[in-house]
Design a protein around this motif. Sequence first.
Motif, mmCIF file in Angstrom:
data_model
loop_
_atom_site.group_PDB
_atom_site.id
_atom_site.type_symbol
_atom_site.label_atom_id
_atom_site.label_comp_id
_atom_site.label_asym_id
_atom_site.label_seq_id
_atom_site.Cartn_x
_atom_site.Cartn_y
_atom_site.Cartn_z
ATOM 1 N N LEU A 133 0.831 -1.188 0.000
ATOM 2 C CA LEU A 133 0.000 0.000 0.000
ATOM 3 C C LEU A 133 0.874 1.248 0.000
ATOM 4 C CD1 LEU A 133 -2.724 -1.073 2.573
ATOM 5 C CD2 LEU A 133 -2.827 -1.173 0.095
ATOM 6 N N LEU A 134 0.254 2.362 -0.306
ATOM 7 C CA LEU A 134 0.996 3.618 -0.316
ATOM 8 C C LEU A 134 1.183 4.115 1.113
ATOM 9 C CD1 LEU A 134 -0.757 5.495 -3.266
ATOM 10 C CD2 LEU A 134 1.263 4.025 -3.336
ATOM 11 N N MET A 135 2.330 4.688 1.368
ATOM 12 C CA MET A 135 2.625 5.261 2.674
ATOM 13 C C MET A 135 2.391 6.760 2.596
ATOM 14 S SD MET A 135 3.491 2.561 4.281
ATOM 15 C CE MET A 135 4.099 3.228 5.795
ATOM 16 N N GLY A 136 1.901 7.324 3.691
ATOM 17 C CA GLY A 136 1.692 8.759 3.745
ATOM 18 C C GLY A 136 0.323 9.076 4.291
ATOM 19 N N PRO A 137 0.062 10.344 4.558
ATOM 20 C CA PRO A 137 -1.243 10.746 5.090
ATOM 21 C C PRO A 137 -2.354 10.385 4.109
ATOM 22 C CG PRO A 137 0.303 12.598 5.077
ATOM 23 C CD PRO A 137 0.963 11.470 4.345
ATOM 24 N N GLY A 138 -3.463 9.914 4.631
ATOM 25 C CA GLY A 138 -4.575 9.511 3.791
ATOM 26 C C GLY A 138 -5.114 10.608 2.912
ATOM 27 N N THR A 139 -4.956 11.853 3.331
ATOM 28 C CA THR A 139 -5.480 12.982 2.560
ATOM 29 C C THR A 139 -4.508 13.501 1.499
ATOM 30 O OG1 THR A 139 -4.694 14.504 4.258
ATOM 31 C CG2 THR A 139 -6.985 13.747 4.429
ATOM 32 N N ALA A 140 -3.269 12.993 1.504
ATOM 33 C CA ALA A 140 -2.270 13.431 0.521
ATOM 34 C C ALA A 140 -2.623 12.889 -0.857
ATOM 35 C CB ALA A 140 -0.880 12.947 0.923
ATOM 36 N N GLU A 141 -2.299 13.646 -1.901
ATOM 37 C CA GLU A 141 -2.473 13.131 -3.255
ATOM 38 C C GLU A 141 -1.515 11.965 -3.449
ATOM 39 O OE1 GLU A 141 -1.989 16.478 -5.853
ATOM 40 O OE2 GLU A 141 -4.051 17.132 -5.525
ATOM 41 N N ALA A 142 -2.050 10.860 -3.935
ATOM 42 C CA ALA A 142 -1.268 9.628 -4.053
ATOM 43 C C ALA A 142 0.001 9.823 -4.875
ATOM 44 C CB ALA A 142 -2.134 8.534 -4.665
ATOM 45 N N ILE A 143 -0.097 10.593 -5.939
ATOM 46 C CA ILE A 143 1.056 10.763 -6.821
ATOM 47 C C ILE A 143 2.234 11.417 -6.089
ATOM 48 C CG2 ILE A 143 0.432 12.993 -7.809
ATOM 49 C CD1 ILE A 143 1.183 11.692 -10.552
ATOM 50 N N THR A 144 1.968 12.161 -5.012
ATOM 51 C CA THR A 144 3.041 12.852 -4.295
ATOM 52 C C THR A 144 3.809 11.939 -3.342
ATOM 53 O OG1 THR A 144 1.641 13.571 -2.450
ATOM 54 C CG2 THR A 144 1.749 15.027 -4.388
#
Length: 101
Positions: free
Chosen positions: A1-12
């Motif tokens: 899965l992608l790591m990072g805040p759930g509200t961040a744009e996935a591409i970033t």
Amino acid sequence: LLMGPGTAEAITVLVSKRATAVTPDQMAGNFIRTRLLGVVRPTATVAVVNAALLAAGARVDGSEPGSPFLTLRIQAASDEAAARAVGNGLVASGAFWLAIP
């Protein structure tokens, strides 16, 4: 899965990840039974992409920072129509523009 805040744009939050090699048992002629090419929607959030991947039983197998193109690993599809159905679910989720075998 992608790591990072759930509200961040996935591409970033995409990182450089080299896709794993395909083995002969994952092939059916010219069709790769375990991979999709995915194109993330520019506005899709990490939470939306992760929810779509979980629902489809898929994961990111290859990516590059800032690029919307992903190699997705899926459960081995019985045929191309089954793989397309998984891809159609990913597109319907709103996370992806495209997800094709």
